[in-house]
Design an enzyme around this catalytic site. Sequence first.
Site, short mmCIF file in Angstrom:
data_model
loop_
_atom_site.label_atom_id
_atom_site.label_comp_id
_atom_site.label_asym_id
_atom_site.label_seq_id
_atom_site.Cartn_x
_atom_site.Cartn_y
_atom_site.Cartn_z
CG HIS A 282 30.61 -5.10 21.99
ND1 HIS A 282 31.92 -4.68 22.02
CD2 HIS A 282 30.65 -6.42 22.27
CE1 HIS A 282 32.71 -5.70 22.31
NE2 HIS A 282 31.95 -6.76 22.46
CG ASN B 115 22.59 -4.82 33.01
OD1 ASN B 115 23.04 -3.69 33.13
ND2 ASN B 115 21.77 -5.16 32.02
CG ASP B 116 27.89 -2.32 35.17
OD1 ASP B 116 28.28 -2.98 36.15
OD2 ASP B 116 28.54 -2.24 34.10
N GLY C 148 15.78 -0.02 19.64
CA GLY C 148 16.22 0.72 20.80
C GLY C 148 17.62 0.41 21.30
CG ASN D 241 16.32 -6.10 22.94
OD1 ASN D 241 15.46 -6.93 22.65
ND2 ASN D 241 16.40 -5.55 24.13
CG HIS E 237 32.31 -1.97 19.11
ND1 HIS E 237 31.73 -1.76 20.34
CD2 HIS E 237 31.70 -1.08 18.26
CE1 HIS E 237 30.82 -0.80 20.26
NE2 HIS E 237 30.78 -0.37 19.01
CB SER F 138 22.33 3.15 22.30
OG SER F 138 22.63 2.57 23.55
CG HIS G 265 25.13 -6.79 24.20
ND1 HIS G 265 25.18 -5.81 23.24
CD2 HIS G 265 24.14 -6.42 25.06
CE1 HIS G 265 24.29 -4.87 23.50
NE2 HIS G 265 23.63 -5.22 24.60
CG HIS H 127 9.88 -18.78 23.63
ND1 HIS H 127 8.51 -18.58 23.65
CD2 HIS H 127 10.41 -17.63 23.14
CE1 HIS H 127 8.23 -17.37 23.19
NE2 HIS H 127 9.37 -16.78 22.87
CB CYS I 82 32.37 0.24 23.62
SG CYS I 82 31.34 -1.25 23.74
NE ARG J 289 -0.73 0.18 5.02
CZ ARG J 289 -0.04 -0.70 5.72
NH1 ARG J 289 0.24 -1.90 5.21
NH2 ARG J 289 0.39 -0.41 6.93
CD GLN K 296 19.93 -6.38 28.27
OE1 GLN K 296 19.66 -6.10 29.43
NE2 GLN K 296 19.51 -5.66 27.24
CG HIS L 80 10.43 -22.36 20.34
ND1 HIS L 80 9.64 -22.75 21.41
CD2 HIS L 80 9.86 -21.21 19.88
CE1 HIS L 80 8.65 -21.90 21.57
NE2 HIS L 80 8.77 -20.94 20.67
CD GLU M 266 -1.26 -4.53 14.90
OE1 GLU M 266 -1.01 -5.04 13.80
OE2 GLU M 266 -1.71 -3.35 15.04
CD GLU N 280 6.10 -21.03 24.29
OE1 GLU N 280 7.11 -21.76 24.30
OE2 GLU N 280 6.07 -19.89 23.76
CB CYS O 203 35.39 -2.65 23.99
SG CYS O 203 34.60 -2.43 22.37
#
Length: 348
Positions: free
Chosen positions: A159, A70-71, A154, A148, A108, A156, A161, A276, A45, A24, A163, A291, A311, A177, A48
């Site tokens: 490098h 995680n800091d 989102g 991500n 990196h 930034s 990685h 998952h 970074c 469209r 989480q 999976h 949605e 599930e 690094c």
Amino acid sequence: MTWEQRWHPLREEWVIVAAHRNSRPWAGETVEGGAKAVPDYVASCPLCPGNVRVSGARNPDYRGVYVFDNDMPCVGPDAPRELERPAGFYRNAAAEGIARVVCYAPRHDLTLAELRRDQVVALLETWQAQYRELGGRPEVEHVLMFENKGEVVGVSNPHPHCQIYATNFVFKTIANEAAVARRFWDDHRRTMMEEIVAAEESDGRRIIARRGSALAFVPYFARYAYETFVTPRRPCASLADLSAAEVDDFAAVLHEVVIRFDNLWRAPFPYVMALHQAPTDGRTHDGFHFHIEFHPPLRKPNLLKYLAGPEIGGGSFLSDTAPEEKAAELRAVSPILYKHEAERTTHG
């Protein structure tokens, strides 16, 4: 034109498929496409090797996979237990847990697609160890691992990685599930993913990659364009249950998927990748079938899939693309990363 509803059995909801909408006219916002030059080391970074993180801790001069707490975690072991009681019937609880970062490699500038196959295997082995360690703690009910990738989701810091959130609660998608999988198991003594795999292999049009004990496909009920599942054939509650041979097969298929993603538009391909895995809350989770799910946000090189009225307002996903067409696009590209093909041509 196509107007069709497809049942998503793992989520127990309908997905509306209207593939003609992808062509469209579009006068809305677009996102910047194409590959950007990324150096192999960035002094500022926090991921690094040798650099100082926001906490003041200094990374070691690591050479392989590197894991650290995680800091800036969203859950923590010291979450306050004495919380202000909300008004009325509202409820709250402490968000306890352990948040970790897993760096795939010291460089990196490398994405998951650009790692060597042995590096992908090493990453999977690290995930196995993390699931066993964190899931074995009595206070941890769920170990969520995710990546991500890309500025449009989102991120930034490019490098490579992912989480890990090891929490005192089970994230809702996995809880739902697990309940669905258990009901299916009770009725059929077979995992739902086994049925999904059988249906996908019988049809064949949505299969992207396969090797031995693992395969990847765009599911019949895909919500996002290029949404992809990677799964072992054998029912396993978690990645930790895979044998060394199965890890090798799984790594090969996973690697091929992310290579095909990058080859599609010859640029780093954004996505949210989630593992998952069964909760670690001490309950039996019969029927849960481990999976990995990829949810790419782009439906074209510079167009996001926006969540809007259907949605957010209606609660039903509307897919602007046909899973069969998107799977065909991914199969049509090379399983050899475009950058490596260019290097072969240059040095050939």
